[in-house]
Design an enzyme around this catalytic site. Structure first.
Site, PDB file in Angstrom:
ATOM      1  N   ALA A 287       0.835  -1.211   0.000  1.00 26.04           N
ATOM      2  CA  ALA A 287       0.000   0.000   0.000  1.00 26.04           C
ATOM      3  C   ALA A 287       0.869   1.261   0.000  1.00 26.04           C
ATOM      4  CB  ALA A 287      -0.926  -0.008   1.207  1.00 26.04           C
TER       5      ALA A 287
ATOM      6  N   SER B 138       1.681   2.361  -5.448  1.00 24.27           N
ATOM      7  CA  SER B 138       2.441   2.973  -6.548  1.00 24.27           C
ATOM      8  C   SER B 138       3.371   1.945  -7.195  1.00 24.27           C
ATOM      9  CB  SER B 138       3.241   4.186  -6.052  1.00 24.27           C
ATOM     10  OG  SER B 138       4.126   3.807  -5.016  1.00 24.27           O
TER      11      SER B 138
ATOM     12  N   ASP C 161       1.450 -10.047   8.303  1.00 29.66           N
ATOM     13  CA  ASP C 161       2.816  -9.644   8.616  1.00 29.66           C
ATOM     14  C   ASP C 161       3.692 -10.410   7.623  1.00 29.66           C
ATOM     15  OD1 ASP C 161       5.460  -9.699   9.618  1.00 29.66           O
ATOM     16  OD2 ASP C 161       4.751  -9.299  11.645  1.00 29.66           O
TER      17      ASP C 161
ATOM     18  N   ASP D 245       9.873  -3.425  -0.192  1.00 28.27           N
ATOM     19  CA  ASP D 245      10.027  -1.999   0.106  1.00 28.27           C
ATOM     20  C   ASP D 245       9.696  -1.870   1.593  1.00 28.27           C
ATOM     21  OD1 ASP D 245      10.484   0.745  -0.679  1.00 28.27           O
ATOM     22  OD2 ASP D 245       8.334   1.065  -0.418  1.00 28.27           O
TER      23      ASP D 245
ATOM     24  N   CYS E  82      13.042   4.172   2.107  1.00 29.70           N
ATOM     25  CA  CYS E  82      13.226   5.616   1.928  1.00 29.70           C
ATOM     26  C   CYS E  82      13.982   6.169   3.134  1.00 29.70           C
ATOM     27  CB  CYS E  82      11.898   6.335   1.701  1.00 29.70           C
ATOM     28  SG  CYS E  82      10.642   5.999   2.942  1.00 29.70           S
TER      29      CYS E  82
END
Length: 474
Positions: free
Chosen positions: A125, A128, A174, A192, A245
């Site tokens: 989620a 993208s 999870d 990610d 990130c």
């Protein structure tokens, strides 16, 4: 202005490569991000999208690591998320550096994707990267998109549906369970990972106001557990991309080296130095991409690509099979009826490399590659819902119309498309013979279904998708 605390600045100074400066880091972190979008090639070609939006004042600056990605500017103040083109899924508003992980995952591999290919996105989620992966897969094979947060699963599904993704199965776990439940199952995996988010400061100036390095230890432990699970779920010969990130070495390089310390020679670090022109400017000695904000004028990001060279031992016994799967394969007669309904009514040919399944009076289109996984794990949603059975015939579902291409549509102009997305009926200039169910489109891409009554198009857009406001270009 971004709010830095001194502890954070001290940590960055220790981490920053020698060819970069703190002054540039602070200056770029205080600059607003350039607006970037990714064209959804499941619905429209890049050239056609550029042609369409150039007439509306858009200017395009290509993002070097994503052929569908662009930094954009336009002379019109408009809310992009409320435009017709966004609502119908022609593009995704996506930060440029977040387009890197899917690009790295499929470098040189898109031609190898078949109906049997299986890909896992472990933390999906809002969608993208998931929808970018689906575009690179051209809706072929199976894409398992997992999201731990229940509320974010709904957002993920809404974006997958809007973008016309049909090869996806959603899970809500999870992600540490994948190595156990789906051991050596996937050809490619994107992790990610949840992270401290240090690279997002240009989007959120308060992101690091209360930054504390000591609080990151729990995050790092989670990242290590997740990357181990991902590696276990990866087939031999498959590729794993680990991304965050975050900017710190402990959440990035150290997590990758932890994986190598656990699995040894089965782990191969792949260099991303030639992924795109000037990628070497952000490369570490291992070949990972450590993107600092000042290098490409983007968010901060980290991307590592890892190959699995040899088999590893399964850590746990295979879990028991899950029972009570509510779907059954559809019989040949019903398949023929559904194929006729879609072909005769909408000009849609149902894909042959998928399987039609039934649950009660609902008909669904499943990716064929899901079949061996059924019973191994619980899936929230698989594929797309095609239609509901009526007393006589079938009623198409909106998500099927968005995902399956049709050569037979009634194209609407800007004002008509706006009216449709606001849930209103559309008057026709001339009265002609009623045509029943029809697909309405904008820019030759479907918007949804209407009932042609001869003098008007009766709106059949699902009520939950009706918008109060649609932004139009002047």
């Amino acid at each position: 202005m971004a709010h830095f605390n001194q502890n954070f600045l001290d940590s960055i100074e220790r981490e920053l490569p020698s060819h970069l400066t703190m002054d540039d880091f602070i200056a770029y972190s205080n600059k607003p991000l350039r607006l970037s979008i990714r064209v959804n090639t499941l619905k429209i070609s890049v050239d056609s999208f550029i042609e369409l939006m150039t007439t509306k004042g858009w200017q395009f600056d290509p993002i070097p690591w994503c052929s569908e990605g662009f930094w954009i500017s336009n002379n019109v103040e408009i809310q992009l998320g409320n435009t017709i083109e966004h609502l119908q899924g022609l593009f995704y508003i996506q930060e440029a550096s977040s387009m890197l992980p899917p690009t790295a995952l499929f470098e040189g591999k898109t031609a190898d994707i078949t109906a049997d290919t299986r890909v896992l996105d472990m933390a999906s989620a809002p969608g993208s990267k998931t929808t970018q992966i689906a575009g690179l897969m051209e809706n072929k094979g199976l894409l398992v998109a997992n999201e731990y947060s229940a509320s974010r699963v709904k957002v993920l599904h809404a974006n997958i549906s809007r973008m016309g993704v049909s090869n996806c199965a959603l899970t809500h776990f999870d992600a540490r369970v994948f190595g156990e439940y789906l051991f050596e199952t996937f050809d490619s995996i994107l992790l990610d990972a949840p992270c401290s988010g240090e690279g997002t400061i240009r989007k959120d100036p308060d992101a690091l106001k209360n930054w504390d390095n000591n609080e990151n230890k729990g995050i790092v432990d989670t990242q290590k557990a997740l990357i181990e699970s991902a590696f276990l779920a990866l087939k031999v010969g498959g590729s794993l991309v680990y991304s965050t990130c975050a900017l710190s070495r402990q959440e990035n390089q150290d997590v990758c080296h932890h994986l190598k310390s656990v699995f040894g020679d089965a782990v191969e670090f792949m260099s991303l130095s030639t992924l795109f022109p000037h990628a070497d400017k952000a490369c570490t000695k291992e070949g990972f991409l450590h993107v600092w904000p000042q290098i490409y004028d983007s968010e901060g990001f980290f991307v590592a690509k890892i190959n699995k060279l040899t088999a590893v031992e399964r850590q746990q016994e295979e879990p028991r099979k899950q029972k009570n799967f509510p779907f059954t394969p559809v019989k040949a007669k019903q398949i023929a009826e559904l194929e006729s309904y879609f072909k005769d009514t909408f000009g849609i040919t149902l894909p042959k490399d998928a399987e039609i399944m039934q649950r009660d009076l609902e008909y669904w289109l499943f990716p064929k590659a899901i079949t061996p996984l059924i019973g191994k794990m619980r899936f929230q949603r698989i594929g797309i819902k095609l239609a509901d059975a009526l007393k006589k015939g079938y009623k198409v579902r909106h998500e099927a119309i968005l995902a399956l291409p049709s050569p037979s549509m009634i194209n609407l102009n800007d004002e008509q498309a706006r009216e449709y997305l606001m849930g209103r009926d559309i008057s026709l200039a001339e009265r002609i013979k009623p045509q029943g169910e029809v697909i309405v489109s904008y820019a030759n891409v479907s918007l949804g279904v209407a009932k042609h009554l001869g003098n008007k198009l009766k709106n059949n857009l699902p009520r939950d998708l009706v918008k109060d406001k649609i932004a139009l270009y002047p």
